[in-house]
Each structure stands twice: as structure tokens, then as C-alpha cells.
Design an enzyme around this catalytic site. Sequence first.
Site, PDB file in Angstrom:
ATOM      1  N   ARG A  88     -16.176 -30.410 145.232  1.00 40.24           N
ATOM      2  CA  ARG A  88     -17.188 -29.556 145.842  1.00 40.24           C
ATOM      3  C   ARG A  88     -18.501 -30.278 146.088  1.00 40.24           C
ATOM      4  O   ARG A  88     -19.423 -29.676 146.642  1.00 40.24           O
ATOM      5  CB  ARG A  88     -17.479 -28.386 144.907  1.00 40.24           C
ATOM      6  CG  ARG A  88     -16.780 -27.080 145.280  1.00 40.24           C
ATOM      7  CD  ARG A  88     -17.063 -26.144 144.145  1.00 40.24           C
ATOM      8  NE  ARG A  88     -17.099 -24.766 144.425  1.00 40.24           N
ATOM      9  CZ  ARG A  88     -16.131 -23.890 144.095  1.00 40.24           C
ATOM     10  NH1 ARG A  88     -14.999 -24.305 143.600  1.00 40.24           N
ATOM     11  NH2 ARG A  88     -16.320 -22.610 144.279  1.00 40.24           N
ATOM     12  N   ARG A 127     -11.562  -8.328 146.499  1.00 37.23           N
ATOM     13  CA  ARG A 127     -10.521  -9.131 145.820  1.00 37.23           C
ATOM     14  C   ARG A 127     -10.230  -8.616 144.412  1.00 37.23           C
ATOM     15  O   ARG A 127     -11.133  -8.280 143.657  1.00 37.23           O
ATOM     16  CB  ARG A 127     -11.030 -10.574 145.748  1.00 37.23           C
ATOM     17  CG  ARG A 127     -10.213 -11.469 144.839  1.00 37.23           C
ATOM     18  CD  ARG A 127     -10.458 -12.921 145.098  1.00 37.23           C
ATOM     19  NE  ARG A 127     -11.790 -13.387 144.803  1.00 37.23           N
ATOM     20  CZ  ARG A 127     -12.216 -14.627 145.070  1.00 37.23           C
ATOM     21  NH1 ARG A 127     -11.409 -15.495 145.663  1.00 37.23           N
ATOM     22  NH2 ARG A 127     -13.434 -14.994 144.769  1.00 37.23           N
ATOM     23  N   ARG A 160     -11.044  -7.705 138.226  1.00 38.66           N
ATOM     24  CA  ARG A 160     -11.942  -8.235 139.250  1.00 38.66           C
ATOM     25  C   ARG A 160     -12.859  -9.256 138.600  1.00 38.66           C
ATOM     26  O   ARG A 160     -13.211  -9.109 137.430  1.00 38.66           O
ATOM     27  CB  ARG A 160     -12.769  -7.101 139.886  1.00 38.66           C
ATOM     28  CG  ARG A 160     -11.902  -6.219 140.757  1.00 38.66           C
ATOM     29  CD  ARG A 160     -12.657  -5.053 141.364  1.00 38.66           C
ATOM     30  NE  ARG A 160     -11.698  -4.095 141.902  1.00 38.66           N
ATOM     31  CZ  ARG A 160     -11.329  -4.028 143.193  1.00 38.66           C
ATOM     32  NH1 ARG A 160     -11.881  -4.812 144.083  1.00 38.66           N
ATOM     33  NH2 ARG A 160     -10.425  -3.154 143.578  1.00 38.66           N
ATOM     34  N   ARG A 172     -23.167 -18.427 146.325  1.00 42.23           N
ATOM     35  CA  ARG A 172     -22.026 -19.350 146.376  1.00 42.23           C
ATOM     36  C   ARG A 172     -21.865 -19.912 147.793  1.00 42.23           C
ATOM     37  O   ARG A 172     -21.492 -21.069 147.972  1.00 42.23           O
ATOM     38  CB  ARG A 172     -20.753 -18.633 145.909  1.00 42.23           C
ATOM     39  CG  ARG A 172     -20.714 -18.487 144.388  1.00 42.23           C
ATOM     40  CD  ARG A 172     -19.886 -17.318 143.908  1.00 42.23           C
ATOM     41  NE  ARG A 172     -18.490 -17.396 144.221  1.00 42.23           N
ATOM     42  CZ  ARG A 172     -17.652 -16.351 144.162  1.00 42.23           C
ATOM     43  NH1 ARG A 172     -18.099 -15.154 143.804  1.00 42.23           N
ATOM     44  NH2 ARG A 172     -16.392 -16.501 144.453  1.00 42.23           N
TER      45      ARG A 172
HETATM   46  P1  ADP Z   1     -10.660 -18.402 147.789  1.00 41.99           P
HETATM   47  O1  ADP Z   1      -9.625 -18.930 146.800  1.00 41.99           O
HETATM   48  O2  ADP Z   1     -10.854 -19.332 148.959  1.00 41.99           O
HETATM   49  O3  ADP Z   1     -11.958 -18.007 147.154  1.00 41.99           O
HETATM   50  P2  ADP Z   1      -8.821 -16.120 147.987  1.00 41.99           P
HETATM   51  O4  ADP Z   1      -7.522 -16.803 148.303  1.00 41.99           O
HETATM   52  O5  ADP Z   1      -8.997 -15.597 146.606  1.00 41.99           O
HETATM   53  O6  ADP Z   1     -10.072 -17.062 148.422  1.00 41.99           O
HETATM   54  O7  ADP Z   1      -8.998 -14.941 149.061  1.00 41.99           O
HETATM   55  C1  ADP Z   1     -10.107 -14.020 148.964  1.00 41.99           C
HETATM   56  C2  ADP Z   1      -9.609 -12.596 149.245  1.00 41.99           C
HETATM   57  O8  ADP Z   1      -9.260 -12.487 150.637  1.00 41.99           O
HETATM   58  C3  ADP Z   1      -8.375 -12.186 148.458  1.00 41.99           C
HETATM   59  O9  ADP Z   1      -8.509 -10.830 148.064  1.00 41.99           O
HETATM   60  C4  ADP Z   1      -7.212 -12.382 149.433  1.00 41.99           C
HETATM   61  O10 ADP Z   1      -6.167 -11.434 149.197  1.00 41.99           O
HETATM   62  C5  ADP Z   1      -7.875 -12.139 150.782  1.00 41.99           C
HETATM   63  N1  ADP Z   1      -7.357 -13.024 151.831  1.00 41.99           N
HETATM   64  C6  ADP Z   1      -6.996 -14.333 151.710  1.00 41.99           C
HETATM   65  N2  ADP Z   1      -6.579 -14.844 152.895  1.00 41.99           N
HETATM   66  C7  ADP Z   1      -6.704 -13.822 153.797  1.00 41.99           C
HETATM   67  C8  ADP Z   1      -6.440 -13.699 155.205  1.00 41.99           C
HETATM   68  N3  ADP Z   1      -5.985 -14.738 155.920  1.00 41.99           N
HETATM   69  N4  ADP Z   1      -6.700 -12.504 155.779  1.00 41.99           N
HETATM   70  C9  ADP Z   1      -7.179 -11.450 155.062  1.00 41.99           C
HETATM   71  N5  ADP Z   1      -7.442 -11.493 153.738  1.00 41.99           N
HETATM   72  C10 ADP Z   1      -7.209 -12.665 153.113  1.00 41.99           C
HETATM   73  P1  AMP Z   2     -13.992 -20.507 142.477  1.00 40.40           P
HETATM   74  O1  AMP Z   2     -12.933 -19.895 141.609  1.00 40.40           O
HETATM   75  O2  AMP Z   2     -13.521 -21.768 143.158  1.00 40.40           O
HETATM   76  O3  AMP Z   2     -14.587 -19.505 143.427  1.00 40.40           O
HETATM   77  O4  AMP Z   2     -15.155 -20.973 141.496  1.00 40.40           O
HETATM   78  C1  AMP Z   2     -15.884 -20.043 140.708  1.00 40.40           C
HETATM   79  C2  AMP Z   2     -17.116 -20.725 140.123  1.00 40.40           C
HETATM   80  O5  AMP Z   2     -16.717 -21.780 139.230  1.00 40.40           O
HETATM   81  C3  AMP Z   2     -18.045 -21.399 141.137  1.00 40.40           C
HETATM   82  O6  AMP Z   2     -18.971 -20.482 141.711  1.00 40.40           O
HETATM   83  C4  AMP Z   2     -18.720 -22.458 140.251  1.00 40.40           C
HETATM   84  O7  AMP Z   2     -19.717 -21.887 139.431  1.00 40.40           O
HETATM   85  C5  AMP Z   2     -17.578 -22.908 139.346  1.00 40.40           C
HETATM   86  N1  AMP Z   2     -16.781 -24.023 139.909  1.00 40.40           N
HETATM   87  C6  AMP Z   2     -15.466 -24.004 140.254  1.00 40.40           C
HETATM   88  N2  AMP Z   2     -15.060 -25.194 140.718  1.00 40.40           N
HETATM   89  C7  AMP Z   2     -16.162 -26.000 140.678  1.00 40.40           C
HETATM   90  C8  AMP Z   2     -16.406 -27.352 141.057  1.00 40.40           C
HETATM   91  N3  AMP Z   2     -15.421 -28.121 141.580  1.00 40.40           N
HETATM   92  N4  AMP Z   2     -17.658 -27.848 140.887  1.00 40.40           N
HETATM   93  C9  AMP Z   2     -18.639 -27.103 140.358  1.00 40.40           C
HETATM   94  N5  AMP Z   2     -18.493 -25.796 140.007  1.00 40.40           N
HETATM   95  C10 AMP Z   2     -17.260 -25.260 140.153  1.00 40.40           C
END
Ligand code: ADP
Ligand code: AMP
Length: 216
Positions: A88, A127, A160, A172
Amino acid sequence: MILILLGPPGAGKGTQANRLMVERGLVQLSTGDMLREAVALGSPLGQRAKAIMAAGDLVPDALVNELIDLRLDVSPDHPGFIFDGYPRTRGQVDALDLLLSARGFKLDFVIELVVDEDALVDRITGRFTCSSCGEGYHDRYKQPAVEGVCDVCGSVNFKRRPDDNEETVRNRMTEYRAKTAPILPYYETRGIVRRVDGMAPIAEVNAAIEAILDAR
Ligand code: ADP
Ligand code: AMP
């Protein structure tokens, strides 16, 4: 096969990584999941990370680099990894290069999930995940087939994330724009970036990623 899924929070990285695990046996390495586990355990790392994560800031590079380092010692017949939420920052990019080259591994692709930022707050605030197996869902875009019952394991308990609120999501996203998006040009120079429309339905995004991996 080693790939990075890159995109802002809510882009669908975890959703797609999960499908690639099921379909190709690749192993997902999500630093976010690892950190949440540490927070839940109350370990020293979790205690350091908790407030940072709650604010939507990034935890220090050294902490996440170590988490990844610990998971890369695998046998030569290992199917490969999907990095989800890592690297990141430029510091993490450099660390990952070293961690991979020390083991003779090569990064195949950086797949950028291109999404419309306006949709992300909606994605993230809707989510939820199964408390038992971790399967991801969404209030509107991916509901369980039977309401209140996990499709994968049958559990009736869901959770959640505390950082999935609008205010934290905005921070974020700011962090993503400031520190993560700037790593793309570096990978571009290596010719390994592929772009996928992350606004398409989940199955279409998956098909586009599969096509990229098949073309290797
Ligand atoms: P990230 O890991 O990038 O933070 P997630 O995979 O957790 O994102 O997805 C965020 C939310 O959006 C989840 O609730 C998921 O079910 C939904 N989501 C993921 N991809 C899509 C898509 N292509 N269209 C609609 N909703 C999606
Ligand atoms: P994520 O599950 O990827 O949305 O990450 C949730 C939170 O964890 C982020 O908002 C950061 O606070 C921390 N985090 C996850 N991955 C990283 C990374 N590679 N570097 C720094 N912070 C991270």
C-alpha cells in the site's frame, strides 16, 4: 502465479481474491485480515494497530512487511499468492520486491480494479461477512440465497467491520489516493499492470481477471 489486486477500499479485492482461491487454489494474503485477527486476539501487534485501523490510517510498513514475510516460506509446488491490500506504500513495494527475490519468486501481475469512487461508500457501508467462515456479502449486491443464512457454511451469524463507516471510509480513500495509487507508475514501468473494470458485476470482474491469468 503471484499477483497483486490493487484498488481503493471496497473495489472488490477480497471478493475477487476469494473466487481465485476457490477456482485456482491460490492463497490470499490480506494484511487487513491478518491485522483484524491480531486485534481480535489482543496481541501486541493488534494493540498497536487497533486505533490506527479504527481511524482509517495506515499501520507502519514494518509491521505489515513482517506479517507477509512470515507467510512466504512455502514449498516449490505451492500454487501461488494473491496479495490483497498489500503493498500500500512505496516502502511496502520495495520490501515486497526483496521478500520475493530472496525466495526466487516473480511477481506476475498487478491487477488494478478500476472503480467509480462515488460507489465505494455505498459498497463499504453495505458490506458484511459470515462470522464463521468469512464469506463476504452486501446488503444489495450480494445477499445470501436464504436470508440470514451463509451460502457457504450455513452459519446464521454475520458481522460488520467497525471501520466500515462513512467517515473512516473517506479517510481510507484519501490514504489510498495519497500513498497507494502512486505505486502504480512503478509497476507500470515493469509492464505488469493490467486494468479491470471493477464496476462490472462480480462474475464479470472475475471472468476478466481469469482471462488475464490464462493469457500468461
Ligand atoms: P475490498 O476487499 O476491495 O475492500 P470487498 O471485496 O470487500 O472490497 O467488496 C466490498 C463490498 O462490495 C462487499 O460487500 C462486496 O460484496 C461488494 N462487491 C464487491 N465487488 C462488487 C461488484 N463488482 N459489484 C457490486 N458489489 C461488489
Ligand atoms: P483492508 O482490510 O485492506 O481494508 O484494511 C483495513 C485497515 O487495515 C486499513 O485501513 C489499514 O489501517 C490497515 N491495513 C491493512 N493493510 C495494510 C497495509 N498493507 N499497510 C498499512 N495498513 C494496512
